[in-house]
Write a protein that holds these residues in place. Structure first.
Motif, PDB file in Angstrom:
ATOM      1  N   GLY A 149      31.155  74.508  36.919  1.00  0.00           N
ATOM      2  CA  GLY A 149      32.241  73.612  36.576  1.00  0.00           C
ATOM      3  C   GLY A 149      33.001  73.109  37.781  1.00  0.00           C
ATOM      4  O   GLY A 149      32.515  73.102  38.916  1.00  0.00           O
ATOM      5  N   ASP A 150      34.249  72.733  37.509  1.00  0.00           N
ATOM      6  CA  ASP A 150      35.097  72.116  38.521  1.00  0.00           C
ATOM      7  C   ASP A 150      36.124  73.106  39.052  1.00  0.00           C
ATOM      8  O   ASP A 150      35.930  74.328  38.961  1.00  0.00           O
ATOM      9  N   SER A 151      37.235  72.581  39.573  1.00  0.00           N
ATOM     10  CA  SER A 151      38.236  73.431  40.218  1.00  0.00           C
ATOM     11  C   SER A 151      38.915  74.396  39.260  1.00  0.00           C
ATOM     12  O   SER A 151      39.356  75.473  39.666  1.00  0.00           O
ATOM     13  N   ILE A 152      39.008  74.028  37.970  1.00  0.00           N
ATOM     14  CA  ILE A 152      39.608  74.935  36.992  1.00  0.00           C
ATOM     15  C   ILE A 152      38.712  76.171  36.851  1.00  0.00           C
ATOM     16  O   ILE A 152      39.177  77.308  36.883  1.00  0.00           O
ATOM     17  N   MET A 153      37.413  75.935  36.699  1.00  0.00           N
ATOM     18  CA  MET A 153      36.470  77.052  36.577  1.00  0.00           C
ATOM     19  C   MET A 153      36.385  77.824  37.893  1.00  0.00           C
ATOM     20  O   MET A 153      36.236  79.050  37.886  1.00  0.00           O
ATOM     21  N   TRP A 154      36.485  77.121  39.006  1.00  0.00           N
ATOM     22  CA  TRP A 154      36.447  77.774  40.309  1.00  0.00           C
ATOM     23  C   TRP A 154      37.637  78.707  40.486  1.00  0.00           C
ATOM     24  O   TRP A 154      37.523  79.790  41.069  1.00  0.00           O
TER      25      TRP A 154
END
Length: 621
Positions: free
Chosen positions: A261-266
């Motif tokens: 995913g993106d920064s939220i998942m990161w």
């Protein structure tokens, strides 16, 4: 004694008197005869005769026969299945042990009693043949063979079959080291055991062992154990085996999680221990009492797909005209590439992941396709943001279908987003957020009345805003539009992919229990503030390391959908500012915990299946 025995004949008491007990007299009709009932004698036991051959199994490879002697017999012949086996002299013990049997084998035996004449037989004078000369004389004829006096009845002898060990159990005694203890109960006939793992012999023992420690099972996830009885017999030490015991399977590899995913998942701005992927891993580990392995390909800035063309085969890149693998940067640096689809289809299909053993996949995506700059731009309209979210988030269904193809045993949880700004957000904090995320030009509108450089003059911003909430209203409307439209699109994507795969609830959308008070700069915010250092607690966990990475990279992804090849373009001041302050508006510790709680709720229906899959003790029924 006095009064006589209790059940004896009546007696006359001393001094006379009535009989004790009274004598009962049954009258007999005239002319009738009273006879005593016939006496039944017990049947004497039958005598054991030669005809009754006796036989019994001594053990799984031997049958013992015994018989009575036959009068006149000089020897006996033993037959098995009508074939001669051996001969026993009359003076020897009248028994025979057949040591040629195998476990569970039957044969029909009988014995012949024979008499061998003591000498040659003499017959009378023999008449010479016509025309021959010679006087009549007695002739001695040799005895041709023994005479069969009697044949016994047939007796079927059956050796006992070897029984497999019972009560098999397998226990994962150390999940981290993958140590398995196998135990069983031994049957009657056993000289050793053979333990099988995945259908192949793991160990053979020459003693009646009942336990074994497997301290080196292969890394493959699930192993099947069974055990056989061994029985060694005969001068040649032949080894006989029972059938297999009921088999038991045990998962010895860890619970496997993949995050894309993106920064939220990161987990932008969070230490590894505080990220919701880590919290989810730790929660599963505690609930199932198993090791959990987390592999994350997520990174800041990732878009969902590079194009909307035909899907490449598993392991192949999207056709974008450049190598996405060359664009991998540290997770904290915003970068559109590798895309979320690339994370899955290329990185997730590589040797880093044991695809058939993945149990849970966490995935998000589409906020960067819509564009955070669009959501936080006061000049955007809520209808435009809503339309973009509906269009850009729909391709998640394609990603989920590919996840199922790659990880067929995995449960998929799609995490969503949140309204970044609400009507409870602090007015003074919003211009700094917009200037950092979008740029100061976005604030240059008479409606807002904000100075052109709010970052350098935060106090001036607050004064300029005065009591107006125009900025907050605009951002709140766009935030709500993105939140509702993206949640609906991702929910529909999960349902569509599950239906197409024919696996109910294969993918589930995990909504965040978000309230206006949890928005950016709200009273109970779940989001990092812009890390300017001007406000207490606005610094995220990794700002120092991220700032160093931003300057070391020297180049950033400056626009969604357009990669910047390393060394090709120098970053602008805004690019560098966005990188340094990339945690702004992302979940803080409280927000990460809220995500972990939402995921725990989404996977709760699957816990029973996982408990069965990862049971550390298995017992045969």
């Amino acid at each position: 004694g006095p009064g006589g025995p209790p059940n004896g004949p009546p007696t006359i008491p001393p001094g006379g008197g009535p009989l004790t007990p009274p004598l009962k007299v049954t009258p007999i009709a005239p002319g009738s005869v009273q006879r005593a009932p016939p006496r039944v004698l017990p049947t004497p036991p039958a005598l054991w005769t030669f005809a009754e051959l006796k036989g019994e199994a001594v053990d799984p490879t031997r049958i013992r026969l015994a018989w009575q002697g036959r009068e006149g017999a000089t020897h006996y012949r033993v037959y098995r299945d009508d074939a001669f086996v051996t001969e026993v002299a009359a003076g020897s013990p009248l028994s025979f042990v057949d040591e040629t049997r195998t476990p569970g084998q039957s044969a029909a035996y009988f014995v012949e009693a024979l008499q061998q004449p003591s000498g040659p037989t003499r017959v009378g004078p023999v008449t010479p043949a016509p025309g021959s000369a010679g006087a009549l004389k007695n002739t001695v004829v040799p005895q041709l063979g023994p005479v069969v006096l009697e044949r016994s009845q047939k007796k079927t002898g059956i050796t006992p079959s070897l029984e497999a060990p019972r009560d098999l159990s397998v226990t994962l005694t150390d999940a981290k080291k993958r140590i398995v203890r196998i135990a069983w109960s031994l049957p009657k006939w056993v000289t050793g055991v053979e333990l099988l793992r995945d259908g192949a012999a793991l160990v053979r023992t020459t003693s009646a062992a009942a336990t074994f420690i497997d301290d080196a099972p292969p890394m493959a996830g699930t192993h099947v154990y069974a055990v056989r009885t061994l029985y060694t017999a005969g001068p040649a030490k032949n080894i006989f085996r029972s059938g297999d015991s009921p088999s038991l399977s045990l998962r010895t590899s860890p619970f496997r999680m993949v995050a894309i995913g993106d920064s939220i998942m990161w987990g932008q701005g969070l230490a590894d221990s505080a990220k919701f992927t880590t919290l989810t891993r730790d929660g599963i580990r505690a609930a199932l009492n198993v090791e959990v392995e987390l592999t994350s390909f997520a990174h800041s800035g990732a878009i969902l797909r590079g194009n909307t063309g035909a899907l490449p085969a598993i392991g192949q890149q999207e056709s974008l005209g450049f190598d996405q693998n060359a664009l991998v940067t540290p997770g904290e640096i915003p970068n559109s590439f590798p895309t979320i689809f690339h994370q899955l289809n290329v990185q997730g299909a590589g040797p880093a992941v044991k695809r058939n053993e993945v149990d849970l996949v966490l995935v998000d995506g589409c906020i960067n396709d819509v564009g955070v700059m669009s959501i936080l731009n006061p000049q955007s309209t809520s209808s435009a943001v809503r339309s973009a979210a509906q269009t850009k988030c729909a391709p998640m269904a394609t990603v989920l279908t590919r996840i199922h193809a790659l990880y067929p045993a995995a449960r998929i949880v799609v995490t969503g987003y949140y309204p970044i700004v609400s009507q409870l957000s602090d007015l003074a904090a919003l211009p700094v957020l917009v200037a950092s995320a979008v740029g100061t030009a976005a604030l240059a509108t008479p409606l807002l009345g904000i100075p052109p450089d709010p970052i350098a003059a935060i106090g001036v911003i607050a004064a300029a805003i005065g009591g107006t909430s125009a900025l907050r209203t605009k951002l709140s409307e766009s935030s709500d539009a993105f939140y509702s439209a993206s949640s609906a699109a991702l929910t529909n994507a999960a349902a569509t992919a599950s239906t197409q795969a024919g696996v109910p609830s294969m993918a589930t959308f995990a909504p965040l229990p978000y309230e206006p008070k949890n928005a950016y700069a709200a009273p109970s915010s779940w989001l990092w503030l812009v890390p300017t250092g001007a406000v207490a607690n606005d610094q995220d966990d990794v700002i120092t390391a991220r700032t160093a990475s931003c300057h070391q990279a020297g180049v950033l992804d400056r626009s969604v959908g357009r990669p910047v090849i390393p060394g090709a373009v120098a970053p602008s001041n805004l690019d560098m500012l966005k990188c340094e302050r990339a945690s702004m508006g992302h979940p803080n510790h409280a927000g990460a915990q809220a995500y972990a709680t939402a995921i725990a709720k989404a996977i709760q229906p699957n816990m029973a299946t996982w408990r069965e899959r990862f049971a550390t003790v298995r017992r045969a029924p």
